[in-house]
Design an enzyme around this catalytic site. Structure first.
Site, PDB file in Angstrom:
ATOM      1  N   ARG A  13      59.478 -52.738 126.658  1.00 43.94           N
ATOM      2  CA  ARG A  13      60.898 -53.078 126.817  1.00 43.94           C
ATOM      3  C   ARG A  13      61.751 -52.313 125.786  1.00 43.94           C
ATOM      4  O   ARG A  13      62.380 -51.324 126.117  1.00 43.94           O
ATOM      5  CB  ARG A  13      61.090 -54.608 126.683  1.00 43.94           C
ATOM      6  CG  ARG A  13      62.334 -55.150 127.392  1.00 43.94           C
ATOM      7  CD  ARG A  13      63.626 -54.874 126.683  1.00 43.94           C
ATOM      8  NE  ARG A  13      63.651 -55.335 125.308  1.00 43.94           N
ATOM      9  CZ  ARG A  13      64.612 -55.026 124.443  1.00 43.94           C
ATOM     10  NH1 ARG A  13      65.623 -54.259 124.809  1.00 43.94           N
ATOM     11  NH2 ARG A  13      64.563 -55.464 123.198  1.00 43.94           N
ATOM     12  N   ASP A  14      61.743 -52.734 124.551  1.00 43.22           N
ATOM     13  CA  ASP A  14      62.609 -52.094 123.552  1.00 43.22           C
ATOM     14  C   ASP A  14      62.268 -50.611 123.422  1.00 43.22           C
ATOM     15  O   ASP A  14      63.159 -49.776 123.233  1.00 43.22           O
ATOM     16  CB  ASP A  14      62.457 -52.790 122.193  1.00 43.22           C
ATOM     17  CG  ASP A  14      63.663 -52.579 121.291  1.00 43.22           C
ATOM     18  OD1 ASP A  14      64.752 -52.268 121.804  1.00 43.22           O
ATOM     19  OD2 ASP A  14      63.520 -52.726 120.063  1.00 43.22           O
ATOM     20  N   HIS A 206      61.906 -57.927 113.370  1.00 46.77           N
ATOM     21  CA  HIS A 206      62.043 -56.826 114.348  1.00 46.77           C
ATOM     22  C   HIS A 206      62.687 -55.643 113.627  1.00 46.77           C
ATOM     23  O   HIS A 206      63.883 -55.640 113.376  1.00 46.77           O
ATOM     24  CB  HIS A 206      62.913 -57.309 115.515  1.00 46.77           C
ATOM     25  CG  HIS A 206      63.170 -56.262 116.558  1.00 46.77           C
ATOM     26  ND1 HIS A 206      62.448 -56.211 117.729  1.00 46.77           N
ATOM     27  CD2 HIS A 206      64.048 -55.242 116.607  1.00 46.77           C
ATOM     28  CE1 HIS A 206      62.889 -55.190 118.470  1.00 46.77           C
ATOM     29  NE2 HIS A 206      63.871 -54.594 117.803  1.00 46.77           N
ATOM     30  N   HIS A 208      63.262 -51.449 112.928  1.00 42.58           N
ATOM     31  CA  HIS A 208      63.252 -50.050 113.363  1.00 42.58           C
ATOM     32  C   HIS A 208      63.101 -49.174 112.129  1.00 42.58           C
ATOM     33  O   HIS A 208      63.579 -49.512 111.049  1.00 42.58           O
ATOM     34  CB  HIS A 208      64.546 -49.716 114.110  1.00 42.58           C
ATOM     35  CG  HIS A 208      64.579 -50.282 115.503  1.00 42.58           C
ATOM     36  ND1 HIS A 208      64.435 -49.504 116.632  1.00 42.58           N
ATOM     37  CD2 HIS A 208      64.722 -51.560 115.949  1.00 42.58           C
ATOM     38  CE1 HIS A 208      64.494 -50.280 117.710  1.00 42.58           C
ATOM     39  NE2 HIS A 208      64.665 -51.534 117.331  1.00 42.58           N
ATOM     40  N   CYS A 239      67.859 -46.087 119.704  1.00 41.88           N
ATOM     41  CA  CYS A 239      68.990 -46.965 119.995  1.00 41.88           C
ATOM     42  C   CYS A 239      70.092 -46.093 120.579  1.00 41.88           C
ATOM     43  O   CYS A 239      70.519 -45.132 119.945  1.00 41.88           O
ATOM     44  CB  CYS A 239      69.476 -47.678 118.735  1.00 41.88           C
ATOM     45  SG  CYS A 239      70.912 -48.735 119.061  1.00 41.88           S
ATOM     46  N   ASN A 248      61.026 -48.542 117.124  1.00 41.68           N
ATOM     47  CA  ASN A 248      60.486 -49.662 116.366  1.00 41.68           C
ATOM     48  C   ASN A 248      59.430 -49.137 115.405  1.00 41.68           C
ATOM     49  O   ASN A 248      58.918 -48.028 115.566  1.00 41.68           O
ATOM     50  CB  ASN A 248      59.812 -50.669 117.319  1.00 41.68           C
ATOM     51  CG  ASN A 248      60.759 -51.181 118.373  1.00 41.68           C
ATOM     52  OD1 ASN A 248      60.854 -50.608 119.454  1.00 41.68           O
ATOM     53  ND2 ASN A 248      61.468 -52.242 118.070  1.00 41.68           N
TER      54      ASN A 248
HETATM   55 ZN    ZN Z   1      65.005 -53.114 118.731  1.00 47.71          ZN
END
Ligand code: ZN
Length: 305
Positions: A13-14, A206, A208, A239, A248
């Site tokens: 997902r991310d 979470h 990055h 992003c 990430n």
């Molecule tokens: Zn993220």
């Protein structure tokens, strides 16, 4: 007894959401199968946001239809509102993650809404998911800084966490969405939130690695008592709102650090480096993770914990 660290794999997902190359549904399902085979037990597998907003996630229902179902594997669906929750429930997700922004600039650009409107909606969704007896978590995005507003007031983040806890979330994640946090901030914010919400709610980090502080931040979170961390195989992602943003923190690089520190994750490091190589092939670019290049240590031993 070695301590357990739970890693939530977010590459499907991310990770993929922020890559230029769109993967086929089949490739996404293969990715998830490989992650399960590597020992990953919580996977952010799908996102039930409007397909026009995030085209890379438009096939979330098809992905959920095809992934292997196991009692010991939990697939997380990301939702922003009640409509997303309805889709996630219909698709049979095992867990729901709602998202709320800590900054007005990000709330406007990302969800076309205000911080207050988004957390109110989130409280409603959390109540609905709880009614369905499905685990629910919240990710507070831009917890450490916003690409539009700059500094984010930690008090705002603590306030949002308190509201999510009162609404009944099982887990609160602090998202360093654009990779600006440093370890001292991570320690302070997680400690403040633990003091505010008590021990009944799990905390999750979470991070990055946009400014190479991602792993130091993960370490700070571990030291602050956080035992759930998000990571993506290969460190893929980025992003869309932050130029030159990397993804990430990489699952395999985090595994190396965690295993050598004595944490058990149940995930095989070498298997994850193979998953990252698969992703590099699919995405047609190298990934930022280093363990696939350097290998574990000692050689061929101690990679699994
Ligand atoms: Zn993220």
């Amino acid at each position: 007894m070695p301590e357990q660290l739970s890693i939530v794999e977010v590459s499907p997902r991310d990770g993929l959401q922020n890559e230029k190359t769109l993967l086929s549904t089949g490739a996404k399902v293969s990715l998830i199968e490989q992650l399960v085979d590597a020992g990953v037990r919580r996977i952010e597998a799908a996102s039930f946001v409007h397909p026009k907003l995030v085209p890379a996630m438009a096939d979330s229902e098809a992905v959920m239809e095809a992934v292997p179902r196991r009692d010991d594997v939990s697939y997380i669906g990301l939702v922003l509102n009640s409509r997303g929750w309805a889709r996630a429930q219909a698709a049979g997700v095992d867990e729901v993650n709602v998202v709320a922004s800590a900054s007005e600039g990000f709330a406007q650009r990302n969800q076309n809404s205000s911080v207050e409107a988004i957390i109110s909606e989130a409280e409603q969704v959390i109540a609905e998911v709880r009614q369905a007896a499905i685990p629910v978590s919240i990710t507070i995005t831009t917890s450490f800084g916003c690409p539009f507003d700059g500094e984010v007031d930690p008090e705002v983040v603590v306030g949002l966490a308190a509201r999510a806890a009162r609404a009944g979330v099982d887990e609160i994640a602090l998202g360093d969405t654009i990779g600006v946090a440093v370890p001292t901030e991570v320690t302070r914010l997680f400690t403040a939130i633990r003091d505010e919400v008590g021990d009944g709610v799990r905390l999750r980090g979470h991070f990055h690695n946009t400014r190479n502080t991602g792993y130091a931040n993960a370490y700070a979170a571990l030291q602050a008592g956080v035992r759930v961390l998000d990571a993506s195989a290969g460190g893929i992602g980025g992003c869309p709102f932050a130029p030159a943003a990397t993804g990430n923190i990489a699952t395999e690089d985090l595994l190396y650090l965690a295993h050598r520190m004595g944490y058990r994750t149940g995930i095989d490091l070498e298997a994850v480096t193979s998953v990252a190589a698969f992703l590099a092939g699919e995405l047609q670019h190298d990934t930022p993770a280093l363990l696939g290049k350097a290998g574990g240590f000692p050689p061929r031993e101690g990679s699994t914990s």
